[in-house]
Write an enzyme that holds these catalytic residues in place. Structure first.
Site, PDB file in Angstrom:
ATOM      1  N   GLN A   1       6.464  -6.842  -0.617  1.00 32.21           N
ATOM      2  CA  GLN A   1       7.017  -5.467  -0.044  1.00 32.21           C
ATOM      3  C   GLN A   1       7.787  -5.647   1.176  1.00 32.21           C
ATOM      4  O   GLN A   1       7.804  -6.752   1.650  1.00 32.21           O
ATOM      5  CB  GLN A   1       5.852  -4.376  -0.107  1.00 32.21           C
ATOM      6  CG  GLN A   1       4.654  -5.140   0.737  1.00 32.21           C
ATOM      7  CD  GLN A   1       3.106  -4.772   0.679  1.00 32.21           C
ATOM      8  OE1 GLN A   1       3.205  -3.598  -0.189  1.00 32.21           O
ATOM      9  NE2 GLN A   1       2.333  -5.041   1.181  1.00 32.21           N
TER      10      GLN A   1
ATOM     11  N   ASP B   1      -4.760  -3.831   6.661  1.00 33.56           N
ATOM     12  CA  ASP B   1      -4.891  -3.409   8.100  1.00 33.56           C
ATOM     13  C   ASP B   1      -6.161  -3.687   8.928  1.00 33.56           C
ATOM     14  O   ASP B   1      -6.278  -3.442   9.913  1.00 33.56           O
ATOM     15  CB  ASP B   1      -4.192  -2.059   8.226  1.00 33.56           C
ATOM     16  CG  ASP B   1      -4.958  -0.871   7.874  1.00 33.56           C
ATOM     17  OD1 ASP B   1      -6.232  -1.056   7.705  1.00 33.56           O
ATOM     18  OD2 ASP B   1      -4.409   0.046   7.303  1.00 33.56           O
TER      19      ASP B   1
ATOM     20  N   GLY C   1      -6.576  -8.190  -5.722  1.00 40.36           N
ATOM     21  CA  GLY C   1      -7.970  -7.350  -5.848  1.00 40.36           C
ATOM     22  C   GLY C   1      -8.383  -7.151  -7.330  1.00 40.36           C
ATOM     23  O   GLY C   1      -9.374  -7.085  -7.774  1.00 40.36           O
TER      24      GLY C   1
ATOM     25  N   ASP D   1      -8.677   0.725  -1.335  1.00 46.20           N
ATOM     26  CA  ASP D   1      -7.918   1.076   0.021  1.00 46.20           C
ATOM     27  C   ASP D   1      -6.319   0.689  -0.351  1.00 46.20           C
ATOM     28  O   ASP D   1      -5.899  -0.189   0.495  1.00 46.20           O
ATOM     29  CB  ASP D   1      -8.453   0.624   1.196  1.00 46.20           C
ATOM     30  CG  ASP D   1      -7.699   1.113   2.489  1.00 46.20           C
ATOM     31  OD1 ASP D   1      -6.740   1.831   2.561  1.00 46.20           O
ATOM     32  OD2 ASP D   1      -7.931   0.554   3.661  1.00 46.20           O
TER      33      ASP D   1
ATOM     34  N   THR E   1      -2.250   1.316  -1.210  1.00 45.51           N
ATOM     35  CA  THR E   1      -0.959   2.146  -1.310  1.00 45.51           C
ATOM     36  C   THR E   1      -0.646   3.063  -2.346  1.00 45.51           C
ATOM     37  O   THR E   1      -1.650   2.926  -3.216  1.00 45.51           O
ATOM     38  CB  THR E   1       0.379   1.024  -1.238  1.00 45.51           C
ATOM     39  OG1 THR E   1       0.339   0.121  -2.380  1.00 45.51           O
ATOM     40  CG2 THR E   1       0.481   0.177  -0.049  1.00 45.51           C
TER      41      THR E   1
END
Lengths: 288, 288
Positions: free
Chosen positions: A37, A92, A144, A162, A164
């Protein structure tokens, strides 16, 4: 995008929903294209740093606490003994940081596909990475979906997804096959919690997620909602799925909650997050 | 504004807060400058009609229900017998419409300074004006501050202040003198409820409002919060002030609430609206 941009502002446009949100800059302090990305970091006039992925706001210094707290604490305080936790995505490290505040957690693994997200978070959002050195924390950089598929059966108490939005690399995280693998990886009483977009703008997606989770064998699904100013509509949700039937019982220990040092989450907002407005409750109610 | 605009979008920029929100247009269907303000009506791609006053979003067809329901029902369902209600401002009639859903209300007066707001609402937001012909409704076009000042003492049960931001014509609605006049106009047990901006962006204003209300003689103040996607940050609040001391007791009658035919408000969200996150609760707590 054909429209002119707001000069001096970062703008995320959601063309198909007809809304856009902008933060005044600051400057562009970092940009790179990874194998997965595009990542950009900006300093903003009033929200601290902003990380954008593929042009979408991911996290700002000022308001990420809503999202990270509400992804972690309602689920962890709804499980009787959350010892083994996996965070899918979450590069993050903000969700991992909240998870690790719980003393019951013995191991928390974060599986992020793009290591660059974490490296940039360490640099620009060090407060979110404050617990990365915790001996209970494990940072895995990989897929994942594959990680959950290969996890030993009944090896996890809570899975936090968690990710996008459900396009691009995250698309597979919103499908029946992934949910079935999560179900298998969870122990009895296990909980899956996943970010589920805006109840105003994405109610169709939420309804589909709940249906897919139940069709994959989860006994019950619940929606929780909270403010999230930098995300489209400023109102966001997470979906919680229970592996085994029975009521979802919150462990509301005021002293333990005070120790979490949260800014949005508390005993009162735990309950409030599950209070659904009629237009949402009608949509996500389990069909008889 | 020096920055380029998003072409084909309506954008409200809050320069001093560093945030902007945009709705995709549609077209500009009406614009006029009244003695009080600039009013523009747009059709939007996904939010129906939008009314903007002096460049700020006031009301959209799609999401005004959050605000109007939460300005009316928590206060009316917290008063034991809300018979006499005044709405200050609220010219789009959306709050009045919600107030009139309560069968206990015997008289509801709306005092809007700019008649053009109401005339344009009748044309572009007829659903908000559906109860303007109710025999209990009275539409006054004039200065709400003067109206409250001249109201007979103890003549009102609930005052709803549904105004624009505290600049320009609405500034006087956020001051001690106005609050003292409201206190006088309210009967024993009376409630004042006022829109109080975003808990994230305007916490200083909220704290000041609560202080001014208490200094003006109100016994207690409480904050309630709710999503409001088209307003800055997408998260909004109202402040409720009680004339007389004592606990605020909600009249939660499920059958009566179902008859309100609301989309956001219900027994569950009534309670949730008063659940304050720690960073807000700490700021608005009454000093000892």
């Amino acid at each position: 995008m054909s429209a002119a941009e707001l000069q001096g502002w970062f703008t995320e446009k959601v063309e198909d929903k007809g809304v856009a949100f902008s933060l005044k800059l600051g400057e562009h302090v970092h940009g790179e294209t990874t194998p997965y990305q595009r990542i950009d970091i900006y300093s903003t006039a009033s929200f601290g740093y902003l990380m954008a992925i593929d042009g979408c706001t991911m996290v700002s210094s000022r308001d990420n606490f809503f999202y990270h707290e509400m992804m972690a604490h309602p689920a962890l305080n709804s499980h009787p003994a959350p010892r083994r936790v996996a965070v899918i995505g979450g590069g993050d490290c903000g969700t991992l940081n909240e998870v690790l505040k719980h003393p019951q957690v013995e191991r928390a693994v974060q599986i992020e596909i793009d290591e660059r997200v974490t490296r940039l978070a360490e640099r620009y959002f060090p407060e979110l990475c404050a617990r990365n050195g915790d001996p209970r924390a494990e940072l895995v950089f990989g897929d994942g979906i594959a990680w959950i598929k290969s996890a030993p059966p009944a090896s996890l108490d809570v899975i936090v997804v968690d990710s996008t939005d459900p396009v691009g690399p995250a698309e597979g995280l919103f499908g029946r096959r992934f949910y079935a693998d999560c179900l298998c990886a969870l122990d009895g009483g296990g909980l899956l919690v996943q970010q589920s977009e805006s109840p105003l703008l994405h109610l169709d997606l939420i309804v589909e997620m709940h249906r897919f989770m139940r069709e994959s064998g989860f006994a019950h699904t619940r929606l929780l909602h909270f403010p999230q100013p930098v995300y489209p509509s400023g109102w966001w949700s997470a979906t919680l799925a229970q592996k085994t039937p029975g009521p979802l019982t919150a462990r509301i220990d005021e002293a333990a909650i005070a120790k979490l040092q949260t800014r949005y989450y508390c005993a009162a907002t735990h309950g409030a997050a599950f209070a659904l407005p009629p237009f949402v409750a009608g949509a996500v109610a389990r069909p008889e």
